[in-house]
Write a protein that holds these residues in place. Structure first.
Motif, PDB file in Angstrom:
ATOM      1  N   ARG A  35       9.420  10.807   4.930  1.00 35.61           N
ATOM      2  CA  ARG A  35      10.162  10.114   3.886  1.00 35.61           C
ATOM      3  C   ARG A  35      11.036  11.135   3.169  1.00 35.61           C
ATOM      4  O   ARG A  35      10.543  12.178   2.731  1.00 35.61           O
ATOM      5  CB  ARG A  35       9.219   9.490   2.858  1.00 35.61           C
ATOM      6  N   ASP A  41      10.700  12.632  -5.651  1.00 37.08           N
ATOM      7  CA  ASP A  41      10.150  11.293  -5.513  1.00 37.08           C
ATOM      8  C   ASP A  41      10.482  10.774  -4.120  1.00 37.08           C
ATOM      9  O   ASP A  41      11.529  11.092  -3.562  1.00 37.08           O
ATOM     10  CB  ASP A  41      10.743  10.364  -6.572  1.00 37.08           C
ATOM     11  N   LEU A  44      10.418   3.827  -0.859  1.00 35.75           N
ATOM     12  CA  LEU A  44       9.832   2.912   0.112  1.00 35.75           C
ATOM     13  C   LEU A  44      10.752   1.713   0.306  1.00 35.75           C
ATOM     14  O   LEU A  44      11.471   1.322  -0.608  1.00 35.75           O
ATOM     15  CB  LEU A  44       8.473   2.416  -0.392  1.00 35.75           C
ATOM     16  N   VAL A  49       6.553  -1.655   0.541  1.00 35.14           N
ATOM     17  CA  VAL A  49       5.970  -1.985  -0.770  1.00 35.14           C
ATOM     18  C   VAL A  49       5.147  -3.270  -0.662  1.00 35.14           C
ATOM     19  O   VAL A  49       4.033  -3.344  -1.189  1.00 35.14           O
ATOM     20  CB  VAL A  49       7.064  -2.108  -1.854  1.00 35.14           C
ATOM     21  N   LYS A  52       1.889  -2.400   0.950  1.00 32.44           N
ATOM     22  CA  LYS A  52       1.005  -1.648   0.052  1.00 32.44           C
ATOM     23  C   LYS A  52       0.408  -2.532  -1.043  1.00 32.44           C
ATOM     24  O   LYS A  52      -0.736  -2.365  -1.419  1.00 32.44           O
ATOM     25  CB  LYS A  52       1.749  -0.472  -0.582  1.00 32.44           C
ATOM     26  N   GLU A  82       8.392   5.401  -5.211  1.00 34.03           N
ATOM     27  CA  GLU A  82       6.934   5.372  -5.116  1.00 34.03           C
ATOM     28  C   GLU A  82       6.309   5.667  -6.475  1.00 34.03           C
ATOM     29  O   GLU A  82       5.301   5.066  -6.850  1.00 34.03           O
ATOM     30  CB  GLU A  82       6.468   6.383  -4.056  1.00 34.03           C
ATOM     31  N   SER A  86       3.775   3.165  -8.686  1.00 31.63           N
ATOM     32  CA  SER A  86       2.491   3.654  -9.210  1.00 31.63           C
ATOM     33  C   SER A  86       2.409   3.459 -10.713  1.00 31.63           C
ATOM     34  O   SER A  86       1.364   3.045 -11.244  1.00 31.63           O
ATOM     35  CB  SER A  86       2.301   5.133  -8.877  1.00 31.63           C
TER      36      SER A  86
END
Length: 98
Positions: A35, A41, A44, A49, A52, A82, A86
């Motif tokens: 990635r 950072d 995605l 996403v 996930k 990402e 989070s």
């Protein structure tokens, strides 16, 4: 002076090709999971996403429309930080005691 001929049955040759195979698999894994990083950072895709978060891509679309998750739209494609995902998860975390 005796000339040594190595064949595919030789243990050193077997080991060499075994290590080559391991290296090929490791490089394939890196290539498949690499990635790009921007400002420390990773980003995605919407499919990643959704997987996930264990939601459908349609649900993810609704999250975007309602401003529940931050995203970037680039050329008609959506990407997600990402770190931002989070942070949203942690901000909405509710413990069992709540």
């Amino acid at each position: 002076m005796t000339e040594v001929v190595y064949t595919k049955r030789n243990e050193r040759i077997k080991l060499f090709f075994s290590r080559c195979k391991e290296l090929k698999e490791a490089l394939s894994h890196i290539q498949d999971n690499w990635r790009p990083i921007l400002n420390n950072d990773t980003f995605l895709t919407d499919a990643e996403v959704a997987e996930k978060l264990r939601v459908s891509r349609r649900t993810l679309h609704e999250y975007r429309d309602h401003g529940l998750i931050p995203y970037y739209a680039i050329g008609g494609k959506y990407i997600y930080s990402e770190r931002d995902i989070s942070n949203v998860l942690m901000a909405n975390y509710r413990s069992i005691e709540d």
